[in-house]
Scaffold this motif. Structure first.
Motif, PDB file in Angstrom:
ATOM      1  N   SER A   4       0.848  -1.192   0.000  1.00 52.46           N
ATOM      2  CA  SER A   4       0.000   0.000   0.000  1.00 52.46           C
ATOM      3  C   SER A   4       0.883   1.242   0.000  1.00 52.46           C
ATOM      4  O   SER A   4       2.093   1.160   0.117  1.00 52.46           O
ATOM      5  CB  SER A   4      -0.906  -0.003   1.233  1.00 52.46           C
ATOM      6  N   THR A   5       0.280   2.384  -0.073  1.00 55.91           N
ATOM      7  CA  THR A   5       1.045   3.630  -0.183  1.00 55.91           C
ATOM      8  C   THR A   5       1.509   4.168   1.165  1.00 55.91           C
ATOM      9  O   THR A   5       2.076   5.245   1.221  1.00 55.91           O
ATOM     10  CB  THR A   5       0.200   4.709  -0.897  1.00 55.91           C
ATOM     11  N   ALA A   6       1.289   3.447   2.243  1.00 58.54           N
ATOM     12  CA  ALA A   6       1.716   3.916   3.565  1.00 58.54           C
ATOM     13  C   ALA A   6       3.224   4.145   3.571  1.00 58.54           C
ATOM     14  O   ALA A   6       3.975   3.337   3.077  1.00 58.54           O
ATOM     15  CB  ALA A   6       1.340   2.901   4.633  1.00 58.54           C
ATOM     16  N   ARG A   7       3.665   5.258   4.162  1.00 59.60           N
ATOM     17  CA  ARG A   7       5.087   5.580   4.195  1.00 59.60           C
ATOM     18  C   ARG A   7       5.666   5.451   5.598  1.00 59.60           C
ATOM     19  O   ARG A   7       6.831   5.678   5.815  1.00 59.60           O
ATOM     20  CB  ARG A   7       5.326   6.996   3.677  1.00 59.60           C
ATOM     21  N   ASP A   8       4.836   5.104   6.570  1.00 58.71           N
ATOM     22  CA  ASP A   8       5.330   4.973   7.938  1.00 58.71           C
ATOM     23  C   ASP A   8       5.840   3.565   8.181  1.00 58.71           C
ATOM     24  O   ASP A   8       5.353   2.609   7.592  1.00 58.71           O
ATOM     25  CB  ASP A   8       4.215   5.277   8.939  1.00 58.71           C
ATOM     26  N   MET A   9       6.797   3.452   9.090  1.00 58.61           N
ATOM     27  CA  MET A   9       7.286   2.133   9.478  1.00 58.61           C
ATOM     28  C   MET A   9       6.143   1.420  10.185  1.00 58.61           C
ATOM     29  O   MET A   9       5.503   1.998  11.053  1.00 58.61           O
ATOM     30  CB  MET A   9       8.485   2.297  10.398  1.00 58.61           C
ATOM     31  N   PRO A  10       5.854   0.194   9.798  1.00 62.54           N
ATOM     32  CA  PRO A  10       4.752  -0.511  10.423  1.00 62.54           C
ATOM     33  C   PRO A  10       5.017  -0.810  11.893  1.00 62.54           C
ATOM     34  O   PRO A  10       6.163  -0.858  12.332  1.00 62.54           O
ATOM     35  CB  PRO A  10       4.659  -1.815   9.612  1.00 62.54           C
ATOM     36  N   ASN A  11       3.944  -0.993  12.638  1.00 58.08           N
ATOM     37  CA  ASN A  11       4.048  -1.375  14.039  1.00 58.08           C
ATOM     38  C   ASN A  11       4.618  -2.788  14.096  1.00 58.08           C
ATOM     39  O   ASN A  11       4.056  -3.705  13.502  1.00 58.08           O
ATOM     40  CB  ASN A  11       2.654  -1.324  14.672  1.00 58.08           C
ATOM     41  N   PRO A  12       5.726  -2.996  14.812  1.00 56.05           N
ATOM     42  CA  PRO A  12       6.346  -4.321  14.848  1.00 56.05           C
ATOM     43  C   PRO A  12       5.396  -5.424  15.315  1.00 56.05           C
ATOM     44  O   PRO A  12       5.502  -6.561  14.885  1.00 56.05           O
ATOM     45  CB  PRO A  12       7.507  -4.155  15.839  1.00 56.05           C
ATOM     46  N   GLU A  13       4.434  -5.077  16.172  1.00 59.09           N
ATOM     47  CA  GLU A  13       3.500  -6.088  16.673  1.00 59.09           C
ATOM     48  C   GLU A  13       2.520  -6.537  15.593  1.00 59.09           C
ATOM     49  O   GLU A  13       1.923  -7.601  15.704  1.00 59.09           O
ATOM     50  CB  GLU A  13       2.743  -5.546  17.884  1.00 59.09           C
ATOM     51  N   ASP A  14       2.348  -5.734  14.555  1.00 63.66           N
ATOM     52  CA  ASP A  14       1.425  -6.075  13.475  1.00 63.66           C
ATOM     53  C   ASP A  14       2.094  -6.852  12.346  1.00 63.66           C
ATOM     54  O   ASP A  14       1.424  -7.269  11.406  1.00 63.66           O
ATOM     55  CB  ASP A  14       0.797  -4.803  12.874  1.00 63.66           C
ATOM     56  N   LEU A  15       3.406  -7.004  12.420  1.00 60.63           N
ATOM     57  CA  LEU A  15       4.144  -7.627  11.323  1.00 60.63           C
ATOM     58  C   LEU A  15       4.244  -9.136  11.501  1.00 60.63           C
ATOM     59  O   LEU A  15       4.454  -9.618  12.609  1.00 60.63           O
ATOM     60  CB  LEU A  15       5.567  -7.069  11.256  1.00 60.63           C
ATOM     61  N   PRO A  16       4.146  -9.866  10.384  1.00 54.84           N
ATOM     62  CA  PRO A  16       4.469 -11.284  10.468  1.00 54.84           C
ATOM     63  C   PRO A  16       5.971 -11.420  10.682  1.00 54.84           C
ATOM     64  O   PRO A  16       6.714 -10.451  10.502  1.00 54.84           O
ATOM     65  CB  PRO A  16       4.063 -11.824   9.087  1.00 54.84           C
ATOM     66  N   GLU A  17       6.430 -12.595  11.047  1.00 52.08           N
ATOM     67  CA  GLU A  17       7.861 -12.809  11.248  1.00 52.08           C
ATOM     68  C   GLU A  17       8.611 -12.408   9.988  1.00 52.08           C
ATOM     69  O   GLU A  17       8.252 -12.778   8.882  1.00 52.08           O
ATOM     70  CB  GLU A  17       8.133 -14.288  11.556  1.00 52.08           C
ATOM     71  N   GLY A  18       9.653 -11.596  10.154  1.00 54.79           N
ATOM     72  CA  GLY A  18      10.445 -11.166   9.010  1.00 54.79           C
ATOM     73  C   GLY A  18       9.746 -10.132   8.154  1.00 54.79           C
ATOM     74  O   GLY A  18      10.090  -9.956   7.000  1.00 54.79           O
ATOM     75  N   GLY A  19       8.783  -9.392   8.690  1.00 55.01           N
ATOM     76  CA  GLY A  19       7.991  -8.473   7.884  1.00 55.01           C
ATOM     77  C   GLY A  19       8.517  -7.063   7.770  1.00 55.01           C
ATOM     78  O   GLY A  19       7.775  -6.147   7.463  1.00 55.01           O
ATOM     79  N   TRP A  20       9.798  -6.854   8.021  1.00 55.03           N
ATOM     80  CA  TRP A  20      10.366  -5.505   7.977  1.00 55.03           C
ATOM     81  C   TRP A  20      10.706  -5.041   6.571  1.00 55.03           C
ATOM     82  O   TRP A  20      10.864  -3.853   6.337  1.00 55.03           O
ATOM     83  CB  TRP A  20      11.641  -5.454   8.819  1.00 55.03           C
ATOM     84  N   GLY A  21      10.857  -5.943   5.633  1.00 53.62           N
ATOM     85  CA  GLY A  21      11.340  -5.601   4.306  1.00 53.62           C
ATOM     86  C   GLY A  21      10.569  -4.505   3.608  1.00 53.62           C
ATOM     87  O   GLY A  21      11.137  -3.498   3.179  1.00 53.62           O
ATOM     88  N   MET A  22       9.266  -4.674   3.482  1.00 53.07           N
ATOM     89  CA  MET A  22       8.481  -3.659   2.771  1.00 53.07           C
ATOM     90  C   MET A  22       8.423  -2.349   3.543  1.00 53.07           C
ATOM     91  O   MET A  22       8.393  -1.277   2.952  1.00 53.07           O
ATOM     92  CB  MET A  22       7.070  -4.176   2.474  1.00 53.07           C
TER      93      MET A  22
END
Length: 143
Positions: free
Chosen positions: A97-115
């Motif tokens: 999506s067009t979101a430009r903020d770093m996602p909340n780590p608690e909302d990420l699947p394992e290893g979800g930092w890439g995007m």
């Protein structure tokens, strides 16, 4: 002709194995040096490409080798545009999506930092799927 005014369209391809990402990364560093990109610009491009290609291998191809991952590097004096293409599973909408903020780590699947990292570093992102596969377009302004 002065290299500053040339445009380039370079295509690279690897097998969908994580150990090949390092070779791809080295190729991008060589391209960036040839194009006289700054260390910061090159570092950001390399991080975006590595994260995107790792995502393709891990998620689109589910760690299965024998699949093609293509990276196209388009250069103009104003920007570098990377297109990472595959023929694996499509990316879920919420990840590109067009979101430009770093996602909340608690909302990420394992290893979800890439995007999240790609969104922070890229000046523009677009994802599409067509008969030829999935394509992640990321651009970085140079001026």
């Amino acid at each position: 002709m002065d290299m500053q005014y040339q445009e380039y369209n370079i295509r690279l391809s690897i097998d969908s194995r994580l150990e090949q990402v390092r070779v791809l990364s080295g190729a991008l560093r060589g391209i960036g040096q040839e194009l006289s990109l700054s260390a910061e610009q090159l570092g950001q491009l390399e991080l975006m490409m590595v994260e995107a290609v790792n995502n393709v291998i891990e998620h689109a191809y589910q760690m299965q080798g024998g699949n093609d991952v293509q990276v196209r590097v388009e250069y103009s004096p104003q920007e570098v545009h990377l297109v990472i293409s595959d023929r694996g599973h499509t990316m879920p909408d919420e990840l590109h999506s067009t979101a430009r903020d770093m996602p909340n780590p608690e909302d990420l699947p394992e290893g979800g930092w890439g995007m999240g990292l790609i969104h922070l570093l890229a000046d523009s992102i677009r994802y599409s799927s067509d008969a030829k596969g999935n394509h992640l377009h990321v651009s970085k302004q140079l001026v």
